[in-house]
Write a protein that holds these residues in place. Sequence first.
Motif, mmCIF file in Angstrom:
data_model
loop_
_atom_site.group_PDB
_atom_site.id
_atom_site.type_symbol
_atom_site.label_atom_id
_atom_site.label_comp_id
_atom_site.label_asym_id
_atom_site.label_seq_id
_atom_site.Cartn_x
_atom_site.Cartn_y
_atom_site.Cartn_z
ATOM 1 N N GLU A 35 8.683 0.278 -6.769
ATOM 2 C CA GLU A 35 7.279 0.550 -6.474
ATOM 3 C C GLU A 35 6.447 0.252 -7.708
ATOM 4 O O GLU A 35 6.824 0.619 -8.833
ATOM 5 N N ASP A 36 5.316 -0.435 -7.526
ATOM 6 C CA ASP A 36 4.397 -0.719 -8.623
ATOM 7 C C ASP A 36 3.595 0.535 -8.949
ATOM 8 O O ASP A 36 3.098 1.220 -8.051
ATOM 9 N N VAL A 37 3.459 0.810 -10.238
ATOM 10 C CA VAL A 37 2.603 1.891 -10.724
ATOM 11 C C VAL A 37 1.668 1.266 -11.754
ATOM 12 O O VAL A 37 2.105 0.839 -12.822
ATOM 13 N N VAL A 38 0.389 1.177 -11.420
ATOM 14 C CA VAL A 38 -0.580 0.487 -12.261
ATOM 15 C C VAL A 38 -1.572 1.521 -12.797
ATOM 16 O O VAL A 38 -2.199 2.238 -12.025
ATOM 17 N N VAL A 39 -1.691 1.582 -14.130
ATOM 18 C CA VAL A 39 -2.519 2.596 -14.791
ATOM 19 C C VAL A 39 -3.679 1.910 -15.504
ATOM 20 O O VAL A 39 -3.469 1.096 -16.409
ATOM 21 N N PHE A 40 -4.906 2.253 -15.095
ATOM 22 C CA PHE A 40 -6.113 1.704 -15.720
ATOM 23 C C PHE A 40 -6.752 2.796 -16.566
ATOM 24 O O PHE A 40 -7.174 3.832 -16.042
ATOM 25 N N VAL A 41 -6.827 2.566 -17.878
ATOM 26 C CA VAL A 41 -7.464 3.511 -18.790
ATOM 27 C C VAL A 41 -8.954 3.168 -18.815
ATOM 28 O O VAL A 41 -9.395 2.300 -19.568
ATOM 29 N N GLU A 42 -9.726 3.864 -17.988
ATOM 30 C CA GLU A 42 -11.129 3.513 -17.787
ATOM 31 C C GLU A 42 -12.003 3.832 -18.988
ATOM 32 O O GLU A 42 -13.001 3.147 -19.247
ATOM 33 N N GLY A 43 -11.683 4.880 -19.685
ATOM 34 C CA GLY A 43 -12.497 5.299 -20.818
ATOM 35 C C GLY A 43 -11.938 6.588 -21.366
ATOM 36 O O GLY A 43 -10.883 7.075 -20.922
ATOM 37 N N ARG A 53 4.122 -0.256 -2.842
ATOM 38 C CA ARG A 53 5.349 -1.028 -2.649
ATOM 39 C C ARG A 53 4.960 -2.398 -2.096
ATOM 40 O O ARG A 53 4.383 -3.205 -2.784
ATOM 41 N N ASP A 54 5.246 -2.654 -0.853
ATOM 42 C CA ASP A 54 4.920 -3.960 -0.285
ATOM 43 C C ASP A 54 3.428 -4.063 0.013
ATOM 44 O O ASP A 54 2.779 -3.069 0.366
ATOM 45 N N ARG A 55 2.886 -5.279 -0.117
ATOM 46 C CA ARG A 55 1.501 -5.518 0.269
ATOM 47 C C ARG A 55 1.299 -5.162 1.731
ATOM 48 O O ARG A 55 2.202 -5.224 2.549
ATOM 49 N N CYS A 56 0.070 -4.795 2.059
ATOM 50 C CA CYS A 56 -0.331 -4.495 3.432
ATOM 51 C C CYS A 56 0.301 -3.206 3.968
ATOM 52 O O CYS A 56 0.303 -2.969 5.179
ATOM 53 N N THR A 57 0.852 -2.379 3.085
ATOM 54 C CA THR A 57 1.402 -1.087 3.485
ATOM 55 C C THR A 57 0.634 0.009 2.759
ATOM 56 O O THR A 57 -0.059 -0.260 1.762
ATOM 57 N N PRO A 58 0.702 1.259 3.227
ATOM 58 C CA PRO A 58 -0.043 2.336 2.578
ATOM 59 C C PRO A 58 0.236 2.420 1.079
ATOM 60 O O PRO A 58 1.377 2.273 0.629
ATOM 61 N N ALA A 59 -0.813 2.652 0.316
ATOM 62 C CA ALA A 59 -0.713 2.739 -1.140
ATOM 63 C C ALA A 59 -1.503 3.945 -1.620
ATOM 64 O O ALA A 59 -2.472 4.371 -0.992
ATOM 65 N N GLY A 78 -5.676 13.160 -5.845
ATOM 66 C CA GLY A 78 -4.791 12.284 -5.091
ATOM 67 C C GLY A 78 -5.512 11.671 -3.908
ATOM 68 O O GLY A 78 -6.318 12.332 -3.243
ATOM 69 N N GLY A 79 -5.249 10.410 -3.644
ATOM 70 C CA GLY A 79 -5.909 9.742 -2.531
ATOM 71 C C GLY A 79 -5.141 8.525 -2.072
ATOM 72 O O GLY A 79 -4.080 8.192 -2.620
ATOM 73 N N THR A 253 -3.837 -6.703 9.715
ATOM 74 C CA THR A 253 -4.621 -5.510 10.087
ATOM 75 C C THR A 253 -4.620 -4.600 8.883
ATOM 76 O O THR A 253 -3.614 -3.975 8.570
ATOM 77 N N ALA A 254 -5.726 -4.567 8.157
ATOM 78 C CA ALA A 254 -5.826 -3.757 6.938
ATOM 79 C C ALA A 254 -6.108 -2.316 7.308
ATOM 80 O O ALA A 254 -7.223 -1.952 7.661
ATOM 81 N N THR A 255 -5.069 -1.505 7.299
ATOM 82 C CA THR A 255 -5.226 -0.069 7.569
ATOM 83 C C THR A 255 -4.689 0.694 6.371
ATOM 84 O O THR A 255 -3.868 0.200 5.609
ATOM 85 N N GLU A 256 -5.164 1.923 6.194
ATOM 86 C CA GLU A 256 -4.754 2.726 5.051
ATOM 87 C C GLU A 256 -3.304 3.114 5.163
ATOM 88 O O GLU A 256 -2.805 3.373 6.237
#
Length: 256
Positions: A35-43, A53-59, A78-79, A253-256
């Motif tokens: 599973e990809d875990v991407v961390v953006f340090v905004e400020g 995980r796979d594209r087009c699946t819930p993230a 969490g969201g 079909t882009a669903t959450e």
Amino acid sequence: MLSLILAAAIAAAQPPDARPVYHYERTNSDGTMGEDVVVFVEGEGRLSVMKARDRCTPAAYVTGRLDPDTGAPIELVGGRLTPQAEQAPFLWLRPVEGGGRIAIHEGTADAPPSAAVAVDSPWHIYDFDFADLIAHPLAEIAKRAPFSFDLPLILMADGKPTLSNRGRLELSRPVEVVRAGRRALRYRAAGPAFGDAKGYMWFDARSGVLVEAKLPLPNHSEYRDFHLTLVRTTRGAASWHARLAEHWQGCPTATE
């Protein structure tokens, strides 16, 4: 024409967006369940995390506010990642006023707490994949010093979140090694959180950023253990937003 020249000059004078976007992969120790875990340090004190995980699946799309001086979590939200590359929040975690406990709130930010647990500071939510440590490397790492923290954990059971504290995780004085081609500090991880088992965490020797962690305790119910590896680092909000958009791009079909 002059306004266009001025606008171009101002744009050219702007420093490049150097805010880091850390791309990790979380798996079991045998490499399964990637599973990809991407961390953006905004400020200062602000970060966002995407888990997919796979594209087009819930993230998942998690945001956090940290104390800018200590890195202690002030609020984690969490969201889910929507097809519009936005966050649909559903869970809030905050320290309880007066200290010594943390609580989760479901549905809305001001909902009554649905669960709470006692913690000793410092603490780091395990299912946050150490994103707060990544965004705010600890001073102890720069000092090559041992440190410890409580390891609370949120798990889903029958569609409902449960909150527990796994206990203290103790990291011994590090040894400098070469890991993935870079100078790194290797900490032995043990203590009540792991019972009789042990693991290791590697931090970049210069920046203090987490490079890799191999731990015997899973932080999601479908995993057997925990292996987090830094794959690459990109820079700037454009890179972050491109990664969010990529997840749903071209999906039938882009669903959450």
